[in-house]
Motif scaffolding. Sequence first.
Motif, PDB file in Angstrom:
ATOM      1  N   UNK A 112      37.384   4.020  71.490  1.00 53.52           N
ATOM      2  CA  UNK A 112      37.428   3.530  69.773  1.00 53.52           C
ATOM      3  C   UNK A 112      37.691   4.485  69.097  1.00 53.52           C
ATOM      4  N   UNK A 113      38.616   3.863  67.696  1.00 50.93           N
ATOM      5  CA  UNK A 113      38.516   5.031  66.328  1.00 50.93           C
ATOM      6  C   UNK A 113      37.174   5.605  66.106  1.00 50.93           C
ATOM      7  N   UNK A 114      36.643   6.837  66.193  1.00 52.13           N
ATOM      8  CA  UNK A 114      35.426   7.460  65.782  1.00 52.13           C
ATOM      9  C   UNK A 114      34.668   8.137  66.899  1.00 52.13           C
ATOM     10  N   UNK A 115      35.340   7.740  67.586  1.00 54.53           N
ATOM     11  CA  UNK A 115      34.402   8.898  68.846  1.00 54.53           C
ATOM     12  C   UNK A 115      35.517  10.089  69.052  1.00 54.53           C
ATOM     13  N   UNK A 116      34.866  11.380  69.314  1.00 57.43           N
ATOM     14  CA  UNK A 116      35.351  12.649  68.923  1.00 57.43           C
ATOM     15  C   UNK A 116      36.431  12.789  70.033  1.00 57.43           C
ATOM     16  N   UNK A 117      37.734  13.629  69.227  1.00 52.05           N
ATOM     17  CA  UNK A 117      38.791  13.427  70.512  1.00 52.05           C
ATOM     18  C   UNK A 117      38.690  14.726  71.202  1.00 52.05           C
ATOM     19  N   UNK A 118      38.038  16.324  71.045  1.00 54.39           N
ATOM     20  CA  UNK A 118      38.617  16.991  71.977  1.00 54.39           C
ATOM     21  C   UNK A 118      37.875  17.836  72.247  1.00 54.39           C
ATOM     22  N   UNK A 119      37.284  18.330  72.807  1.00 51.85           N
ATOM     23  CA  UNK A 119      36.044  19.085  73.217  1.00 51.85           C
ATOM     24  C   UNK A 119      35.896  20.607  73.513  1.00 51.85           C
ATOM     25  N   UNK A 120      35.324  21.207  72.555  1.00 53.92           N
ATOM     26  CA  UNK A 120      35.586  21.946  72.290  1.00 53.92           C
ATOM     27  C   UNK A 120      35.518  23.218  73.563  1.00 53.92           C
ATOM     28  N   UNK A 121      36.152  24.368  73.302  1.00 55.75           N
ATOM     29  CA  UNK A 121      35.814  25.677  74.334  1.00 55.75           C
ATOM     30  C   UNK A 121      34.170  25.945  74.605  1.00 55.75           C
ATOM     31  N   UNK A 122      33.873  26.236  76.057  1.00 55.20           N
ATOM     32  CA  UNK A 122      32.402  26.790  76.563  1.00 55.20           C
ATOM     33  C   UNK A 122      33.091  27.856  75.348  1.00 55.20           C
ATOM     34  N   UNK A 123      31.505  28.471  74.364  1.00 53.09           N
ATOM     35  CA  UNK A 123      31.873  29.978  73.722  1.00 53.09           C
ATOM     36  C   UNK A 123      31.727  30.878  74.914  1.00 53.09           C
ATOM     37  N   UNK A 124      31.755  32.342  74.916  1.00 52.26           N
ATOM     38  CA  UNK A 124      31.476  33.572  75.835  1.00 52.26           C
ATOM     39  C   UNK A 124      30.552  34.008  75.777  1.00 52.26           C
ATOM     40  N   UNK A 125      29.864  34.500  76.509  1.00 53.63           N
ATOM     41  CA  UNK A 125      28.602  35.133  76.091  1.00 53.63           C
ATOM     42  C   UNK A 125      28.409  36.086  75.144  1.00 53.63           C
TER      43      UNK A 125
ATOM     44  N   UNK B 126      37.807   6.850  85.410  1.00 52.25           N
ATOM     45  CA  UNK B 126      38.633   6.268  85.718  1.00 52.25           C
ATOM     46  C   UNK B 126      39.718   5.830  84.882  1.00 52.25           C
ATOM     47  N   UNK B 127      41.256   4.541  84.389  1.00 51.06           N
ATOM     48  CA  UNK B 127      41.292   4.767  83.732  1.00 51.06           C
ATOM     49  C   UNK B 127      40.722   5.043  81.686  1.00 51.06           C
ATOM     50  N   UNK B 128      41.503   5.551  81.269  1.00 52.81           N
ATOM     51  CA  UNK B 128      41.430   5.814  79.773  1.00 52.81           C
ATOM     52  C   UNK B 128      41.950   6.030  78.532  1.00 52.81           C
ATOM     53  N   UNK B 129      41.903   4.843  78.197  1.00 50.43           N
ATOM     54  CA  UNK B 129      42.656   4.569  76.648  1.00 50.43           C
ATOM     55  C   UNK B 129      42.459   5.315  75.554  1.00 50.43           C
ATOM     56  N   UNK B 130      42.736   5.062  74.485  1.00 49.38           N
ATOM     57  CA  UNK B 130      41.830   5.008  72.648  1.00 49.38           C
ATOM     58  C   UNK B 130      42.815   4.013  72.619  1.00 49.38           C
ATOM     59  N   UNK B 131      41.780   3.568  71.515  1.00 45.12           N
ATOM     60  CA  UNK B 131      42.753   2.645  70.315  1.00 45.12           C
ATOM     61  C   UNK B 131      42.112   3.182  69.123  1.00 45.12           C
ATOM     62  N   UNK B 132      42.948   4.188  68.351  1.00 45.43           N
ATOM     63  CA  UNK B 132      42.588   5.083  67.293  1.00 45.43           C
ATOM     64  C   UNK B 132      44.124   5.502  65.877  1.00 45.43           C
ATOM     65  N   UNK B 133      43.457   5.739  65.642  1.00 44.47           N
ATOM     66  CA  UNK B 133      44.823   6.103  64.437  1.00 44.47           C
ATOM     67  C   UNK B 133      44.217   6.996  63.334  1.00 44.47           C
ATOM     68  N   UNK B 134      45.529   6.748  62.134  1.00 48.56           N
ATOM     69  CA  UNK B 134      44.128   7.665  61.284  1.00 48.56           C
ATOM     70  C   UNK B 134      43.759   6.892  60.081  1.00 48.56           C
ATOM     71  N   UNK B 135      43.783   5.748  60.285  1.00 49.92           N
ATOM     72  CA  UNK B 135      42.622   5.162  59.864  1.00 49.92           C
ATOM     73  C   UNK B 135      42.562   3.347  60.147  1.00 49.92           C
TER      74      UNK B 135
END
Length: 376
Positions: free
Chosen positions: A105-118, A175-184
């Motif tokens: 749902x709306x409010x859950x983060x959209x993306x995972x950032x890359x793992x930092x290098x050492x 699993x199937x994953x869909x997102x109910x999200x948007x600008x508002x």
Amino acid sequence: MHRATRLLMIMLLLVLARYLAPPAAWALAPEEVAVVVNTEVGDSLELAKYYMQRRRIPDDHLIRLRVAANERCSRHEYDKRIREPVRQALAKLDPERRIRCLVVMYGVPLAVLPIPTKQEDEPQAQGVKGETAAAVDSELALVLADDYPLAGWLPNPYFIGFGGKATQLARDSVLIVGRLDGPDPATVRRIIDDTLYAEQKGLRGRAYFDARWPKPADTKLDGYAMYDASIHAAAEGVRASGRMGVRLDDKEQLFQPGDCPKAALYCGWYSLSHYVDAFDWVRGAIGYHIASGECATLKGKDSQAWCKRMLEHGVAATIGPVNEPYVQAFPLPELFFTQLVEGYLSLGETYLVSLPFLSWQMVLIGDPLYQPFSPR
């Protein structure tokens, strides 16, 4: 292999899979859906309850997270605040693994950032194999899986184009994953309402396919050429279905304002993060634009990315990447649209069988239960 022969074989594989698989494998139902909310965002829970009530999803199929209200999170935050709570909730809710789908749902983060290098000054490894950034939803598709490599993509065992070949992932871990999200929040509520309206009244309008080149005679294609040819094939498939009228443009210039009245379906390319307002979208419309980063943000005030702008202008479902996906990671248009108009699969299932890779960049925005066409 000739493209027509290849497509025929793919379609045959799907037909065989439908008859050989248990009926439940092709009939996503509300009781097979769990809904994921972020309690740190007030509208997230309210929208989830509205959706669950409209779709008659059981009340106890609600999974509550507490994660910072940002569109991007670190891998550590994803593991601690999203992945593990969802795994634990599913273990309690669904010990027999009958949940087949997550709706984020709306409010859950959209993306995972890359793992930092050492070394902070060490550049991130380039190329697919070294990339650890991903869409949250694409990782949640593998939330039931245990250990898997985070760098690069993983072949999707449900993708029709792999033709039953062995993959690293087992089907029962996906699993199937869909997102109910948007600008508002208003946009999310509108998506829910339009989806149900189109199911009741039928998705009516026209299909628009925007290729850049004429249909090729060459049958040995890859990259952009293959996807351009796939847009041609998608147009042919929708036209052959008789569901609606089709307009195919094969000129380099995109559709321009006023070109696409009563738009119900759309696929085209390539205008990078610059939406062209050519469409008068009907209620329940579905479409996606093949370009990099078109779902990098749904909230950015000045963003002209296609996913955000299409949602603002009225589509009920779209697909896009949160980072550079490489063209071969997009759902193949000929598979996505031909399966959609057949009417046997829900939107979520259609997306799953046309999506080549998981643990990667792609996001489906829309109700995965959505079936805009009745089965033949």
